[in-house]
Write an enzyme that holds these catalytic residues in place. Structure first.
Site, PDB file in Angstrom:
ATOM      1  N   SER A 181      -4.885   0.705   1.791  1.00 48.93           N
ATOM      2  CA  SER A 181      -6.093   0.919   2.587  1.00 48.93           C
ATOM      3  C   SER A 181      -7.077  -0.222   2.327  1.00 48.93           C
ATOM      4  O   SER A 181      -6.733  -1.388   2.503  1.00 48.93           O
ATOM      5  CB  SER A 181      -6.690   2.290   2.263  1.00 48.93           C
ATOM      6  OG  SER A 181      -7.725   2.626   3.146  1.00 48.93           O
ATOM      7  N   ASP A 189      -0.507   5.849  11.146  1.00 45.44           N
ATOM      8  CA  ASP A 189      -1.758   5.728  10.393  1.00 45.44           C
ATOM      9  C   ASP A 189      -2.931   6.006  11.330  1.00 45.44           C
ATOM     10  O   ASP A 189      -3.081   5.346  12.360  1.00 45.44           O
ATOM     11  CB  ASP A 189      -1.868   4.313   9.828  1.00 45.44           C
ATOM     12  CG  ASP A 189      -3.008   4.140   8.835  1.00 45.44           C
ATOM     13  OD1 ASP A 189      -4.037   4.818   8.977  1.00 45.44           O
ATOM     14  OD2 ASP A 189      -2.864   3.314   7.921  1.00 45.44           O
ATOM     15  N   HIS A 247      -1.741   7.775   6.674  1.00 47.76           N
ATOM     16  CA  HIS A 247      -2.450   6.721   5.949  1.00 47.76           C
ATOM     17  C   HIS A 247      -1.983   6.632   4.500  1.00 47.76           C
ATOM     18  O   HIS A 247      -2.278   7.515   3.683  1.00 47.76           O
ATOM     19  CB  HIS A 247      -3.954   6.976   6.009  1.00 47.76           C
ATOM     20  CG  HIS A 247      -4.781   5.852   5.478  1.00 47.76           C
ATOM     21  ND1 HIS A 247      -4.658   4.557   5.928  1.00 47.76           N
ATOM     22  CD2 HIS A 247      -5.742   5.823   4.516  1.00 47.76           C
ATOM     23  CE1 HIS A 247      -5.512   3.781   5.283  1.00 47.76           C
ATOM     24  NE2 HIS A 247      -6.174   4.521   4.418  1.00 47.76           N
TER      25      HIS A 247
END
Length: 559
Positions: free
Chosen positions: A199, A447, A484
């Site tokens: 991330s 995602d 994610h």
């Protein structure tokens, strides 16, 4: 075999380099944790705040935990700032170093265990004997809790220098410091240096590869938010579109709605890889094949079809935000069955967290970050759920989306300048590539935060710059169905770090990687075996069914 020495890292012209002692310590016996103090550690500008010897546990080796700070200052906003960090030094050191890049807005020092990513929480760099560094990226995210509420974590964005430290300066400062601490503690330099993060942590990795290409040997990059300010504009688009379906965004798309979309994607795309297995492995072919309009409810029908207004909203969201001339402000998004995943709901629809008013994460952290960090001049927002979601609802995407490129007054760097790799538009990472560095990127196709398509487009530009041979130093692994960083209806347990190390240290170029369903991931579709495995293939290869057990990775090949 590539070896990074302390003297080489000191060649980087950064604040961190300037803080180091100019006197080189000779090789000596390993220090004990009890010996550690600001004076004995001997790194100018670094203050040790605590140290402790940690006994071996079931998951971690015995190690010395050092907490320290550097780069103390008073910001233009009147708040105290410093780079706080933790470095864990195992008694039985393997000779190497991992910089743990953290996610979100940073703002706290996560334990420096070095999670090795994917849905498997048990693999850590510290557990494998690495010296591991973690930091808060130069700001305390809870310092302004009483005043700022839910906006406290991004309130640092009102200080221009704190923005830069968050974006890239902290890594520039800490890289030589960490290597000097390792040298002083063990009497030797780290042989190999790695950066690992997902991330925002993946963004840190890509930024570092571009800015400090000769300071690290390898990066494991997950779901990289390397265009994070652009993705923040997407948050406004998401909230505005979903709110058009229901003023309470949490009721905009139900779990059943998302499952209907996932079923439509599977109907159109599941067999494209040679097997109908409730997983879309040929993502590129799916984007050319799937048309949500083919699954919209005809007039008078409401069952087993997608409501037309919801289909339109999803098409707009998947197209990405546009400026007033119709030019993309971010990226389009891949259609994937992982839209049914709970993490997709958590980020975009509903978090279920009472202090957030149940709002999704994009309407809390995402909103405050767009307001206070990623647009210039920053907008100081109140930290209530209502004010934060209203900021996104009122954000003029077409006319104000370009504020992510703006500079004004004391804010001499735009968000795009301090947050993204300097060569993001035309990626080359020349110093990193010429030094023999290697990078592995993985990204969940579903995602909900950072577009998989954006990462693919970046990789394609890199590949063009290297005349089709970018895979000689960078590999991209799509993970179908994954949300994610982990989760979703996906085989999300994989060990890419071992592949990276083998590539860096032994020259063994990674190919197919076997993935399984991570422990605790209960989101597999009903026709999946809990023991399902799949091959993750380096882009642009696709895992295609060759016959045999449909639940086994061995029945697939990367083509």
């Amino acid at each position: 075999m590539r070896r990074i020495s302390a003297s080489r890292s000191l060649g980087v012209t950064t604040l961190g380099a300037a803080l180091l002692s100019l006197a080189s310590q000779g090789a000596s016996a390993q220090m004990s944790c009890e010996q550690i103090s600001t004076e004995t550690l001997g790194v100018i500008g670094v203050e040790v705040t605590s140290k402790r010897a940690v006994a071996e546990s079931e998951t971690l080796p015995a190690h010395c935990e050092i907490n320290a700070l550097t780069a103390q200052r008073v910001g233009e906003d009147g708040w105290d700032y410093a780079v706080n960090f933790q470095i864990n030094l195992p008694d039985d050191w393997n000779g190497d170093f991992v910089h743990q890049f953290n996610g979100g807005n940073d703002g706290s020092v996560n334990p420096a265990t070095g999670p090795l990513l994917s849905g498997n929480r048990e693999r850590t760099a510290l557990g494998r004997g690495y010296a591991v560094l973690s930091s808060d990226a130069g700001h305390n995210g809870s310092a302004q809790n009483a005043e700022a509420g839910l906006a406290a974590g991004s309130r640092f964005g009102l200080d221009p220098e704190a923005r830069s430290f968050y974006g890239y300066k902290t890594v520039e400062v800490l890289t030589p410091i960490a290597k000097q601490i390792i040298h002083n503690f063990y009497g030797d330099d780290p042989r190999y240096s790695y950066g690992v993060g997902c991330s925002n942590g993946g963004r840190h990795g890509m930024v570092t590869a571009s800015r400090l290409g000769d300071a690290y040997d390898g990066f494991l990059v997950g779901a990289p938010g390397f265009n994070l300010p652009k993705a923040a504009v997407q948050h406004a688009l998401d909230v505005q579109q979903l709110s058009s379906l229901n003023s309470d965004i949490q009721k905009s798309l139900t779990d059943e709605d998302r499952l209907l979309v996932a079923s439509a994607v599977l109907h159109a795309c599941d067999a494209l890889d040679g097997l109908e297995d409730s997983l879309v492995s040929d993502t590129a072919a799916c984007q050319a094949t799937f048309d949500i309009d083919n699954y919209v409810c005809p007039e008078g029908q409401t069952d087993a079809c997608i409501a037309p207004e919801k289909a339109e909203v999803l098409k707009t969201i998947h197209a990405g935000p546009m400026d007033r001339k119709g030019n993309p402000l971010y990226s389009d998004w891949a259609w994937d069955s992982g839209i049914a995943g709970s993490d997709w709901r958590f980020w975009k629809i509903s978090s279920g967290i009472p202090p957030w008013g149940g709002n999704p994460l994009i309407a809390v952290m995402g909103s405050s970050s767009l307001a206070q960090v990623f647009t210039t001049p920053p907008t100081k927002v109140d930290g209530t759920p209502e004010e934060l979601i209203n900021f996104l609802l009122d954000f003029d995407i077409a006319n104000d989306g370009d504020q992510i490129y703006a500079r004004r007054g004391k804010f001499h760097e735009s968000a795009m300048a301090f947050m993204t790799p300097p060569d993001a538009k035309n990626p080359k990472m020349k110093k990193f590539e010429r030094g023999g560095g290697k990078m592995i990127i993985f990204h969940g196709v579903a995602d909900p935060v950072f577009s998989y398509n954006d990462t693919v487009n970046w990789y394609n530009r890199l590949d063009e710059n290297y005349r089709g041979e970018a895979d000689k130093f960078v590999k991209l692994y799509p993970v179908p169905g994954m949300n994610h960083c982990a989760g979703g209806p996906a085989t999300d347990d994989f060990d890419l770090f071992s592949k990276l190390v083998d590539w860096v240290e032994s020259g063994n170029e990674p190919q197919a990687v076997t993935a399984s369903i991570a422990a605790g991931n209960g989101e597999r579709f009903s026709d999946w075996s809990e023991d399902r495995t799949r091959k993750l293939c380096p882009y642009p290869q696709v895992a295609r069914y060759q016959g045999g057990d449909p639940e086994s990775a061995e029945s697939f090949s990367c083509e």
